[in-house]
Design a protein around this motif. Structure first.
Motif, PDB file in Angstrom:
ATOM      1  N   SER A  42     -14.490   5.221   4.361  1.00  0.00           N
ATOM      2  CA  SER A  42     -15.725   4.013   3.465  1.00  0.00           C
ATOM      3  C   SER A  42     -14.813   3.337   1.765  1.00  0.00           C
ATOM      4  CB  SER A  42     -16.838   5.098   2.402  1.00  0.00           C
ATOM      5  OG  SER A  42     -15.983   5.748   1.802  1.00  0.00           O
ATOM      6  N   LEU A  43     -13.075   3.822   1.705  1.00  0.00           N
ATOM      7  CA  LEU A  43     -12.618   3.301   0.821  1.00  0.00           C
ATOM      8  C   LEU A  43     -11.460   2.062   1.638  1.00  0.00           C
ATOM      9  CD1 LEU A  43     -12.247   6.631  -1.455  1.00  0.00           C
ATOM     10  CD2 LEU A  43     -13.429   4.444  -1.780  1.00  0.00           C
ATOM     11  N   VAL A  44     -11.405   2.240   2.837  1.00  0.00           N
ATOM     12  CA  VAL A  44     -10.559   1.551   3.362  1.00  0.00           C
ATOM     13  C   VAL A  44     -10.571  -0.056   2.790  1.00  0.00           C
ATOM     14  CG1 VAL A  44     -10.018   0.646   5.172  1.00  0.00           C
ATOM     15  CG2 VAL A  44     -10.413   2.917   5.341  1.00  0.00           C
ATOM     16  N   GLY A  45     -12.053  -0.484   2.927  1.00  0.00           N
ATOM     17  CA  GLY A  45     -11.504  -1.776   2.119  1.00  0.00           C
ATOM     18  C   GLY A  45     -11.481  -2.280   0.911  1.00  0.00           C
ATOM     19  N   LYS A  46     -12.886  -1.285  -0.519  1.00  0.00           N
ATOM     20  CA  LYS A  46     -11.379  -1.314  -1.735  1.00  0.00           C
ATOM     21  C   LYS A  46      -9.650  -1.206  -1.875  1.00  0.00           C
ATOM     22  CE  LYS A  46     -14.946  -0.516  -3.282  1.00  0.00           C
ATOM     23  NZ  LYS A  46     -16.179  -1.684  -3.931  1.00  0.00           N
ATOM     24  N   ILE A  47      -8.923  -0.204  -0.542  1.00  0.00           N
ATOM     25  CA  ILE A  47      -7.815  -0.031  -0.306  1.00  0.00           C
ATOM     26  C   ILE A  47      -7.117  -1.480  -0.060  1.00  0.00           C
ATOM     27  CG2 ILE A  47      -5.744   0.669   1.088  1.00  0.00           C
ATOM     28  CD1 ILE A  47      -7.610   3.753   1.103  1.00  0.00           C
ATOM     29  N   SER A  48      -7.810  -2.053   0.786  1.00  0.00           N
ATOM     30  CA  SER A  48      -7.443  -3.959   1.359  1.00  0.00           C
ATOM     31  C   SER A  48      -7.439  -4.590   0.450  1.00  0.00           C
ATOM     32  CB  SER A  48      -8.671  -3.964   2.985  1.00  0.00           C
ATOM     33  OG  SER A  48      -8.657  -5.379   2.605  1.00  0.00           O
ATOM     34  N   ASP A  49      -8.608  -4.295  -0.231  1.00  0.00           N
ATOM     35  CA  ASP A  49      -8.359  -5.396  -2.176  1.00  0.00           C
ATOM     36  C   ASP A  49      -7.214  -5.637  -2.546  1.00  0.00           C
ATOM     37  OD1 ASP A  49     -10.828  -5.895  -0.715  1.00  0.00           O
ATOM     38  OD2 ASP A  49     -11.788  -4.688  -2.499  1.00  0.00           O
ATOM     39  N   VAL A  50      -7.066  -3.909  -2.974  1.00  0.00           N
ATOM     40  CA  VAL A  50      -6.118  -3.806  -3.872  1.00  0.00           C
ATOM     41  C   VAL A  50      -4.614  -4.155  -3.177  1.00  0.00           C
ATOM     42  CG1 VAL A  50      -4.806  -2.276  -4.906  1.00  0.00           C
ATOM     43  CG2 VAL A  50      -6.984  -1.828  -4.904  1.00  0.00           C
ATOM     44  N   VAL A  51      -4.718  -4.396  -1.680  1.00  0.00           N
ATOM     45  CA  VAL A  51      -2.959  -4.655  -1.397  1.00  0.00           C
ATOM     46  C   VAL A  51      -3.580  -5.959  -1.294  1.00  0.00           C
ATOM     47  CG1 VAL A  51      -2.450  -5.079   0.802  1.00  0.00           C
ATOM     48  CG2 VAL A  51      -2.717  -2.788   0.165  1.00  0.00           C
ATOM     49  N   GLY A  52      -4.144  -6.869  -1.021  1.00  0.00           N
ATOM     50  CA  GLY A  52      -4.485  -8.005  -1.496  1.00  0.00           C
ATOM     51  C   GLY A  52      -3.973  -8.823  -2.828  1.00  0.00           C
ATOM     52  N   VAL A  53      -4.773  -8.526  -3.964  1.00  0.00           N
ATOM     53  CA  VAL A  53      -3.854  -8.344  -4.928  1.00  0.00           C
ATOM     54  C   VAL A  53      -2.542  -8.199  -5.858  1.00  0.00           C
ATOM     55  CG1 VAL A  53      -4.886  -8.170  -7.344  1.00  0.00           C
ATOM     56  CG2 VAL A  53      -6.349  -7.752  -5.679  1.00  0.00           C
ATOM     57  N   LEU A  54      -2.417  -6.949  -4.723  1.00  0.00           N
ATOM     58  CA  LEU A  54      -1.465  -6.757  -4.851  1.00  0.00           C
ATOM     59  C   LEU A  54       0.374  -7.749  -4.215  1.00  0.00           C
ATOM     60  CD1 LEU A  54      -0.830  -2.643  -4.877  1.00  0.00           C
ATOM     61  CD2 LEU A  54      -0.580  -3.986  -6.856  1.00  0.00           C
ATOM     62  N   THR A  55      -0.345  -8.251  -3.124  1.00  0.00           N
ATOM     63  CA  THR A  55       0.530  -9.144  -2.543  1.00  0.00           C
ATOM     64  C   THR A  55       0.654 -10.358  -2.978  1.00  0.00           C
ATOM     65  OG1 THR A  55       0.090  -8.322  -0.027  1.00  0.00           O
ATOM     66  CG2 THR A  55       0.788 -10.164   0.113  1.00  0.00           C
ATOM     67  N   ARG A  56      -0.785 -10.668  -3.726  1.00  0.00           N
ATOM     68  CA  ARG A  56      -1.057 -12.308  -4.503  1.00  0.00           C
ATOM     69  C   ARG A  56      -0.132 -12.191  -5.087  1.00  0.00           C
ATOM     70  NH1 ARG A  56      -5.707 -12.166  -7.016  1.00  0.00           N
ATOM     71  NH2 ARG A  56      -6.694 -11.569  -5.350  1.00  0.00           N
ATOM     72  N   LEU A  57       0.114 -11.166  -6.286  1.00  0.00           N
ATOM     73  CA  LEU A  57       1.178 -11.138  -8.085  1.00  0.00           C
ATOM     74  C   LEU A  57       2.305 -11.250  -7.157  1.00  0.00           C
ATOM     75  CD1 LEU A  57      -0.906  -8.373  -9.524  1.00  0.00           C
ATOM     76  CD2 LEU A  57      -0.960 -10.628  -9.798  1.00  0.00           C
ATOM     77  N   ALA A  58       2.598 -10.385  -6.017  1.00  0.00           N
ATOM     78  CA  ALA A  58       3.957 -10.543  -5.493  1.00  0.00           C
ATOM     79  C   ALA A  58       4.404 -12.050  -5.327  1.00  0.00           C
ATOM     80  CB  ALA A  58       4.217  -9.454  -4.760  1.00  0.00           C
ATOM     81  N   ASP A  59       3.728 -12.443  -4.896  1.00  0.00           N
ATOM     82  CA  ASP A  59       4.300 -14.426  -3.971  1.00  0.00           C
ATOM     83  C   ASP A  59       4.087 -14.939  -5.149  1.00  0.00           C
ATOM     84  OD1 ASP A  59       4.348 -13.470  -1.390  1.00  0.00           O
ATOM     85  OD2 ASP A  59       1.701 -13.992  -1.049  1.00  0.00           O
ATOM     86  N   GLN A  60       3.862 -14.180  -6.177  1.00  0.00           N
ATOM     87  CA  GLN A  60       3.679 -15.269  -7.577  1.00  0.00           C
ATOM     88  C   GLN A  60       4.155 -15.052  -8.296  1.00  0.00           C
ATOM     89  OE1 GLN A  60       0.103 -14.622  -9.867  1.00  0.00           O
ATOM     90  NE2 GLN A  60      -1.625 -16.196  -8.143  1.00  0.00           N
ATOM     91  N   ALA A  61       4.901 -13.808  -8.384  1.00  0.00           N
ATOM     92  CA  ALA A  61       5.883 -13.531  -8.812  1.00  0.00           C
ATOM     93  C   ALA A  61       7.333 -13.326  -8.208  1.00  0.00           C
ATOM     94  CB  ALA A  61       6.415 -12.336  -9.869  1.00  0.00           C
ATOM     95  N   LYS A  62       7.555 -13.952  -7.124  1.00  0.00           N
ATOM     96  CA  LYS A  62       8.135 -14.335  -5.962  1.00  0.00           C
ATOM     97  C   LYS A  62       9.394 -13.449  -5.657  1.00  0.00           C
ATOM     98  CE  LYS A  62       8.567 -19.364  -6.841  1.00  0.00           C
ATOM     99  NZ  LYS A  62       7.499 -19.327  -6.667  1.00  0.00           N
ATOM    100  N   VAL A  63       8.965 -11.582  -5.657  1.00  0.00           N
ATOM    101  CA  VAL A  63       9.355 -10.212  -5.249  1.00  0.00           C
ATOM    102  C   VAL A  63       9.019 -10.845  -3.821  1.00  0.00           C
ATOM    103  CG1 VAL A  63       8.899  -8.193  -5.431  1.00  0.00           C
ATOM    104  CG2 VAL A  63       8.239  -9.125  -7.062  1.00  0.00           C
ATOM    105  N   ASN A  64      10.651 -10.016  -2.697  1.00  0.00           N
ATOM    106  CA  ASN A  64      10.653  -9.927  -1.606  1.00  0.00           C
ATOM    107  C   ASN A  64       9.917  -9.420  -1.240  1.00  0.00           C
ATOM    108  OD1 ASN A  64      11.993  -8.584   0.763  1.00  0.00           O
ATOM    109  ND2 ASN A  64      13.843  -9.262   0.215  1.00  0.00           N
ATOM    110  N   THR A  65       9.504 -10.104  -0.010  1.00  0.00           N
ATOM    111  CA  THR A  65       7.997  -8.862   0.139  1.00  0.00           C
ATOM    112  C   THR A  65       8.326  -7.530   0.427  1.00  0.00           C
ATOM    113  OG1 THR A  65       8.148  -9.838   2.241  1.00  0.00           O
ATOM    114  CG2 THR A  65       6.697 -10.708   0.367  1.00  0.00           C
ATOM    115  N   MET A  66       9.780  -7.147   1.313  1.00  0.00           N
ATOM    116  CA  MET A  66      10.410  -6.111   1.320  1.00  0.00           C
ATOM    117  C   MET A  66       9.963  -4.612   0.758  1.00  0.00           C
ATOM    118  SD  MET A  66      13.052  -3.933   1.598  1.00  0.00           S
ATOM    119  CE  MET A  66      14.419  -4.425   0.753  1.00  0.00           C
ATOM    120  N   PHE A  67       9.927  -5.021  -0.738  1.00  0.00           N
ATOM    121  CA  PHE A  67       9.961  -4.094  -1.774  1.00  0.00           C
ATOM    122  C   PHE A  67       8.499  -3.601  -1.996  1.00  0.00           C
ATOM    123  CE2 PHE A  67      13.456  -6.630  -3.885  1.00  0.00           C
ATOM    124  CZ  PHE A  67      14.198  -5.343  -3.874  1.00  0.00           C
TER     125      PHE A  67
END
Length: 129
Positions: A42-67
């Motif tokens: 039941s929490l998988v959707g919430k986890i997916s939302d968090v991963v999406g936000v972190l991915t977006r923030l990493a892209d904006q900060a130009k952080v290496n996606t490997m990290f």
């Protein structure tokens, strides 16, 4: 599923487990495991939302996606190892639960090596020669 539903499901399952445990301990264990899996799923959707936000923030900060990928894998290993250890401990197998936790810690250490290497290399470059 919000926290009220999670707690409600947990309390109902706990009550049922306590009632059934005397007559059918295997069924009680199965009920506990299924309840844990339902809560996790039941929490998988919430986890997916968090991963999406972190991915977006990493892209904006130009952080290496490997990290980011490595850190998310480390978090996933920690949660899965903890869940597995708890289920195993509920089954009365504390020794196996400890081994699951140890395996999770070792896998986390192995996954962290590339990040640690980059950090050390960066520090060495910053320090005066």
């Amino acid at each position: 599923m919000d926290i009220i539903q999670v707690v409600g499901l947990g309390l109902v399952a706990t009550f049922l487990i306590l009632v059934v445990k005397e007559q059918k301990p295997v069924f009680a264990f199965l009920l506990a495991t299924v309840t844990g899996v339902i809560i996790f799923l039941s929490l998988v959707g919430k986890i997916s939302d968090v991963v999406g936000v972190l991915t977006r923030l990493a892209d904006q900060a130009k952080v290496n996606t490997m990290f980011l990928e490595t850190i998310l894998k480390i978090i996933g290993i920690a949660y899965i190892a903890e869940f597995g250890a708890q289920v195993t401990r509920d089954a009365g197998q504390g020794s196996i639960a400890s081994k699951i936790e140890l395996a999770g810690k070792i896998l986390i250490m192995v996954m962290a090596i590339p990040i640690i290497t980059v950090i050390i290399e960066t520090i060495v470059q910053i320090l005066p020669a």
